[in-house]
Design a protein around this motif. Structure first.
Motif, PDB file in Angstrom:
ATOM      1  N   GLU A  84      -4.401   0.888 -14.419  1.00 35.74           N
ATOM      2  CA  GLU A  84      -3.892   0.882 -15.787  1.00 35.74           C
ATOM      3  C   GLU A  84      -2.595   0.090 -15.899  1.00 35.74           C
ATOM      4  OE1 GLU A  84      -3.847   4.369 -18.088  1.00 35.74           O
ATOM      5  OE2 GLU A  84      -5.728   5.175 -17.285  1.00 35.74           O
ATOM      6  N   PHE A  85      -1.785   0.126 -14.871  1.00 35.09           N
ATOM      7  CA  PHE A  85      -0.553  -0.666 -14.886  1.00 35.09           C
ATOM      8  C   PHE A  85      -0.884  -2.156 -14.862  1.00 35.09           C
ATOM      9  CE2 PHE A  85       0.782   3.443 -13.166  1.00 35.09           C
ATOM     10  CZ  PHE A  85       1.889   3.714 -13.966  1.00 35.09           C
ATOM     11  N   HIS A  86      -1.895  -2.519 -14.049  1.00 39.97           N
ATOM     12  CA  HIS A  86      -2.303  -3.924 -13.999  1.00 39.97           C
ATOM     13  C   HIS A  86      -2.903  -4.368 -15.333  1.00 39.97           C
ATOM     14  CE1 HIS A  86      -1.302  -4.222  -9.841  1.00 39.97           C
ATOM     15  NE2 HIS A  86      -2.240  -3.391  -9.435  1.00 39.97           N
ATOM     16  N   GLU A  87      -3.680  -3.484 -15.958  1.00 43.03           N
ATOM     17  CA  GLU A  87      -4.286  -3.826 -17.246  1.00 43.03           C
ATOM     18  C   GLU A  87      -3.235  -4.049 -18.323  1.00 43.03           C
ATOM     19  OE1 GLU A  87      -7.005  -0.673 -18.000  1.00 43.03           O
ATOM     20  OE2 GLU A  87      -8.440  -1.294 -16.434  1.00 43.03           O
ATOM     21  N   GLU A  88      -2.082  -3.381 -18.172  1.00 36.83           N
ATOM     22  CA  GLU A  88      -0.979  -3.572 -19.125  1.00 36.83           C
ATOM     23  C   GLU A  88      -0.057  -4.714 -18.705  1.00 36.83           C
ATOM     24  OE1 GLU A  88      -0.308  -2.029 -22.054  1.00 36.83           O
ATOM     25  OE2 GLU A  88      -2.271  -1.051 -21.867  1.00 36.83           O
ATOM     26  N   ASP A  89      -0.476  -5.463 -17.653  1.00 37.54           N
ATOM     27  CA  ASP A  89       0.293  -6.612 -17.153  1.00 37.54           C
ATOM     28  C   ASP A  89       1.685  -6.223 -16.667  1.00 37.54           C
ATOM     29  OD1 ASP A  89      -1.708  -8.531 -17.538  1.00 37.54           O
ATOM     30  OD2 ASP A  89      -1.188  -8.747 -19.655  1.00 37.54           O
ATOM     31  N   VAL A  90       1.798  -5.026 -16.104  1.00 32.60           N
ATOM     32  CA  VAL A  90       3.062  -4.618 -15.497  1.00 32.60           C
ATOM     33  C   VAL A  90       3.146  -5.282 -14.117  1.00 32.60           C
ATOM     34  CG1 VAL A  90       4.413  -2.686 -14.599  1.00 32.60           C
ATOM     35  CG2 VAL A  90       3.094  -2.417 -16.723  1.00 32.60           C
ATOM     36  N   ASP A  91       4.188  -6.064 -13.917  1.00 33.75           N
ATOM     37  CA  ASP A  91       4.377  -6.792 -12.667  1.00 33.75           C
ATOM     38  C   ASP A  91       5.065  -5.870 -11.659  1.00 33.75           C
ATOM     39  OD1 ASP A  91       4.706  -8.597 -10.656  1.00 33.75           O
ATOM     40  OD2 ASP A  91       6.203  -9.824 -11.678  1.00 33.75           O
ATOM     41  N   ALA A  92       4.278  -5.172 -10.858  1.00 38.73           N
ATOM     42  CA  ALA A  92       4.830  -4.189  -9.929  1.00 38.73           C
ATOM     43  C   ALA A  92       3.918  -4.049  -8.714  1.00 38.73           C
ATOM     44  CB  ALA A  92       4.984  -2.833 -10.621  1.00 38.73           C
ATOM     45  N   GLN A  93       4.507  -3.560  -7.631  1.00 36.24           N
ATOM     46  CA  GLN A  93       3.713  -3.178  -6.475  1.00 36.24           C
ATOM     47  C   GLN A  93       3.300  -1.709  -6.645  1.00 36.24           C
ATOM     48  OE1 GLN A  93       5.001  -4.685  -2.456  1.00 36.24           O
ATOM     49  NE2 GLN A  93       6.934  -4.981  -3.537  1.00 36.24           N
ATOM     50  N   ILE A  94       2.019  -1.419  -6.447  1.00 33.47           N
ATOM     51  CA  ILE A  94       1.511  -0.052  -6.525  1.00 33.47           C
ATOM     52  C   ILE A  94       1.345   0.443  -5.096  1.00 33.47           C
ATOM     53  CG2 ILE A  94      -0.295   1.446  -7.422  1.00 33.47           C
ATOM     54  CD1 ILE A  94       1.233  -0.071  -9.591  1.00 33.47           C
ATOM     55  N   LEU A  95       2.134   1.441  -4.708  1.00 36.59           N
ATOM     56  CA  LEU A  95       2.170   1.859  -3.309  1.00 36.59           C
ATOM     57  C   LEU A  95       2.060   3.365  -3.161  1.00 36.59           C
ATOM     58  CD1 LEU A  95       5.158  -0.342  -2.020  1.00 36.59           C
ATOM     59  CD2 LEU A  95       2.719  -0.818  -1.754  1.00 36.59           C
ATOM     60  N   HIS A  96       1.529   3.777  -2.006  1.00 34.61           N
ATOM     61  CA  HIS A  96       1.568   5.184  -1.623  1.00 34.61           C
ATOM     62  C   HIS A  96       3.015   5.556  -1.309  1.00 34.61           C
ATOM     63  CE1 HIS A  96       0.951   8.742   0.999  1.00 34.61           C
ATOM     64  NE2 HIS A  96      -0.099   8.942   0.227  1.00 34.61           N
ATOM     65  N   TRP A  97       3.352   6.838  -1.482  1.00 28.34           N
ATOM     66  CA  TRP A  97       4.725   7.288  -1.222  1.00 28.34           C
ATOM     67  C   TRP A  97       5.232   6.810   0.149  1.00 28.34           C
ATOM     68  CZ3 TRP A  97       1.321  11.328  -3.059  1.00 28.34           C
ATOM     69  CH2 TRP A  97       1.570  11.750  -4.367  1.00 28.34           C
ATOM     70  N   ASP A  98       4.393   6.955   1.179  1.00 29.46           N
ATOM     71  CA  ASP A  98       4.831   6.653   2.544  1.00 29.46           C
ATOM     72  C   ASP A  98       5.152   5.179   2.753  1.00 29.46           C
ATOM     73  OD1 ASP A  98       4.453   9.284   3.107  1.00 29.46           O
ATOM     74  OD2 ASP A  98       2.574   9.027   4.200  1.00 29.46           O
ATOM     75  N   ASP A  99       4.613   4.306   1.896  1.00 32.51           N
ATOM     76  CA  ASP A  99       4.799   2.866   2.084  1.00 32.51           C
ATOM     77  C   ASP A  99       5.998   2.305   1.324  1.00 32.51           C
ATOM     78  OD1 ASP A  99       2.574   2.645   3.742  1.00 32.51           O
ATOM     79  OD2 ASP A  99       1.204   2.395   2.051  1.00 32.51           O
ATOM     80  N   VAL A 100       6.625   3.132   0.488  1.00 35.04           N
ATOM     81  CA  VAL A 100       7.720   2.631  -0.342  1.00 35.04           C
ATOM     82  C   VAL A 100       8.928   2.176   0.484  1.00 35.04           C
ATOM     83  CG1 VAL A 100       9.402   3.246  -2.127  1.00 35.04           C
ATOM     84  CG2 VAL A 100       7.002   3.900  -2.392  1.00 35.04           C
ATOM     85  N   PRO A 101       9.428   2.980   1.432  1.00 38.52           N
ATOM     86  CA  PRO A 101      10.638   2.540   2.155  1.00 38.52           C
ATOM     87  C   PRO A 101      10.483   1.191   2.836  1.00 38.52           C
ATOM     88  CG  PRO A 101      10.265   4.869   2.530  1.00 38.52           C
ATOM     89  CD  PRO A 101       9.046   4.357   1.825  1.00 38.52           C
ATOM     90  N   SER A 102       9.353   0.947   3.474  1.00 37.09           N
ATOM     91  CA  SER A 102       9.158  -0.326   4.162  1.00 37.09           C
ATOM     92  C   SER A 102       9.106  -1.484   3.179  1.00 37.09           C
ATOM     93  CB  SER A 102       7.868  -0.292   4.987  1.00 37.09           C
ATOM     94  OG  SER A 102       7.961   0.658   6.032  1.00 37.09           O
ATOM     95  N   ALA A 103       8.535  -1.261   2.007  1.00 35.27           N
ATOM     96  CA  ALA A 103       8.415  -2.337   1.023  1.00 35.27           C
ATOM     97  C   ALA A 103       9.777  -2.754   0.481  1.00 35.27           C
ATOM     98  CB  ALA A 103       7.513  -1.904  -0.127  1.00 35.27           C
ATOM     99  N   VAL A 104      10.724  -1.830   0.442  1.00 38.95           N
ATOM    100  CA  VAL A 104      12.041  -2.135  -0.102  1.00 38.95           C
ATOM    101  C   VAL A 104      12.812  -3.087   0.797  1.00 38.95           C
ATOM    102  CG1 VAL A 104      14.289  -1.125  -0.710  1.00 38.95           C
ATOM    103  CG2 VAL A 104      12.174   0.008  -1.404  1.00 38.95           C
ATOM    104  N   THR A 105      12.489  -3.123   2.082  1.00 36.16           N
ATOM    105  CA  THR A 105      13.321  -3.857   3.041  1.00 36.16           C
ATOM    106  C   THR A 105      13.199  -5.368   2.940  1.00 36.16           C
ATOM    107  OG1 THR A 105      11.619  -3.819   4.773  1.00 36.16           O
ATOM    108  CG2 THR A 105      13.143  -1.947   4.668  1.00 36.16           C
TER     109      THR A 105
END
Length: 417
Positions: A84-105
């Motif tokens: 639904e976020f992609h359908e609304e053209d929200v430019d974001a990474q969709i991640l599982h909770w556990d993957d968030v810290p690594s993505a921030v780096t």
């Protein structure tokens, strides 16, 4: 080091997940800011109770997208209705909770707080074995904070690990900016010796997880290292090797200390020695010099090595780094390449977890999960969720055998045998 802004919606469980995310980010040297406009990255931990809530989540996501450089969306709505976020053209990474810290780096080395003192968090003992690294990556600001590697003696780290086990640790996480170069400053890389001694000299039932090791630091000791993995059941068959790109041209521009062939050689050595193991790696998408052909080489490498855990990060500039002066790629290009790689990631990870269904694995309960569940790790550090934990008398620190019954892309469900 990144400035992050985090917003949490929904239940107590979501607030607990956000606390875990923040703890990991603080351990890595990042710091929180109150306003999204001040942040390098905004994190939105979503809820999806009713339709009105979902509309509010979409509205706030679009606002955050406009207010900050990068947006990460996690939580219940992201995982259940991410499309639904992609359908609304929200430019974001969709991640599982556990993957968030690594993505921030942004592909940078982790940056623990001052010193290298161990920390006990529940049944998890965090053991920084050294501070600093031997790299000079063109995009990384961490080196300004940590400097060159400074390695305490092996005996000192063994004693710190022993103290953690005596204090109640059931899992020891070996961490550092680059664990593969531990000992390099003293003239000899000591990682295999350290892991061997922790596993053989410390009594007790516990597990050891090796943290991030750059391929340039591991290559040359990888054969000795994999023998240690093969010899000790206490050591999770898991290795985090951030390749960052499948193009040697891009790796050169990044000033990475490895090329693709060295990365592949390490992976092949582990494949030949270990029957069941997990490869974790990182890719930076949209580095300023990355061409379409470079991106295709990264996709081809991804398909070749098929890592079961992957951090896909869109490049963003860090002040003071050489890469910050390079002419960057447009946001649309980075978004499209990131989306293509993230979709491949989900296919490969889902395939790995689906292949586990019907198998029995020995797991260690690491921490409580959502509701009456617990999060466990098997021999290869893959995550298995056991539900109705209280009915079975299961709590963090326990070891048990579970049969894998199903999966949800990035983790599996299991029942006690």
């Amino acid at each position: 080091m990144a400035r992050y802004h985090i917003e949490t919606y929904g239940c107590t469980s979501n607030r607990g997940e956000s606390r875990a995310i923040e703890s990991a980010l603080r351990d890595a040297g990042h710091y929180r800011v109150e306003e999204p406009e001040e942040a390098d990255v905004a994190i939105m931990n979503t809820c999806t109770v009713v339709e009105k809530t979902e509309r509010n989540m979409l509205r706030r996501a679009k606002e955050l997208e406009e207010e900050t450089a990068d947006l990460i969306i996690t939580g219940c709505m992201a995982l259940a209705q991410g499309e639904e976020f992609h359908e609304e053209d929200v430019d974001a990474q969709i991640l599982h909770w556990d993957d968030v810290p690594s993505a921030v780096t942004n592909g940078e080395c982790p940056t623990p707080g001052p010193g290298t003192e161990p920390v006990l968090d529940g049944v998890v003992g965090i053991l920084p074995i050294a501070r600093g690294c031997m790299s000079n990556c063109s995009y990384c600001i961490t080196k300004f904070a940590t400097g060159r590697v400074d390695s305490p003696p092996v005996e000192e780290n063994v004693e710190k690990a022993r103290a953690l086990v005596h204090a109640g640790a059931k899992e020891i996480r070996i961490t550092g900016q680059d664990t593969g170069v531990y000992g390099w400053d003293k003239g000899d890389r000591k990682l295999p010796e350290l892991l061997d001694r922790i596993c053989s000299e410390i009594e007790g039932d516990f597990r050891v997880r090796l943290g991030m090791a750059n391929p340039g630091g591991i290559h040359g000791i990888h054969e000795e290292l994999v023998e240690v993995f093969d010899r000790h059941d206490k050591l999770y068959n898991f290795i985090h090797l951030p390749v960052q790109s499948g193009s040697d041209t891009v790796l050169e521009a990044m000033r990475r200390q490895h090329r693709v062939d060295k990365f592949v050689e390490i992976v092949e050595t582990f494949d030949e020695t270990l029957d069941y193991w997990t490869l974790s790696t990182d890719f930076i998408v949209g580095f300023p010099t990355e061409t379409e052909a470079d991106h295709e080489q990264s996709m081809a490498l991804f398909r070749e090595v098929r890592p079961e855990k992957v951090n896909v990060t869109r490049f963003s500039k860090r002040p003071g780094t050489d890469a910050a002066d390079m002419k960057g790629l447009g946001g649309t290009v980075k978004k499209e390449r990131s989306k293509e790689m993230s979709e491949l990631k989900m296919d490969i990870v889902a395939e790995a977890y689906e292949s586990m269904i019907g198998e029995t694995h020995r797991v260690m309960v690491v921490r409580e999960g959502t509701g009456d569940s617990v999060k466990c790790r098997d021999e290869a550090y893959r995550q298995i969720i056991v539900q109705n934990a209280s009915e079975h008398g299961i709590e963090p620190g326990d070891f048990l055998d579970v049969e894998v019954t199903s999966h949800q892309t990035v983790y599996a469900f299991g029942k006690p045998v």
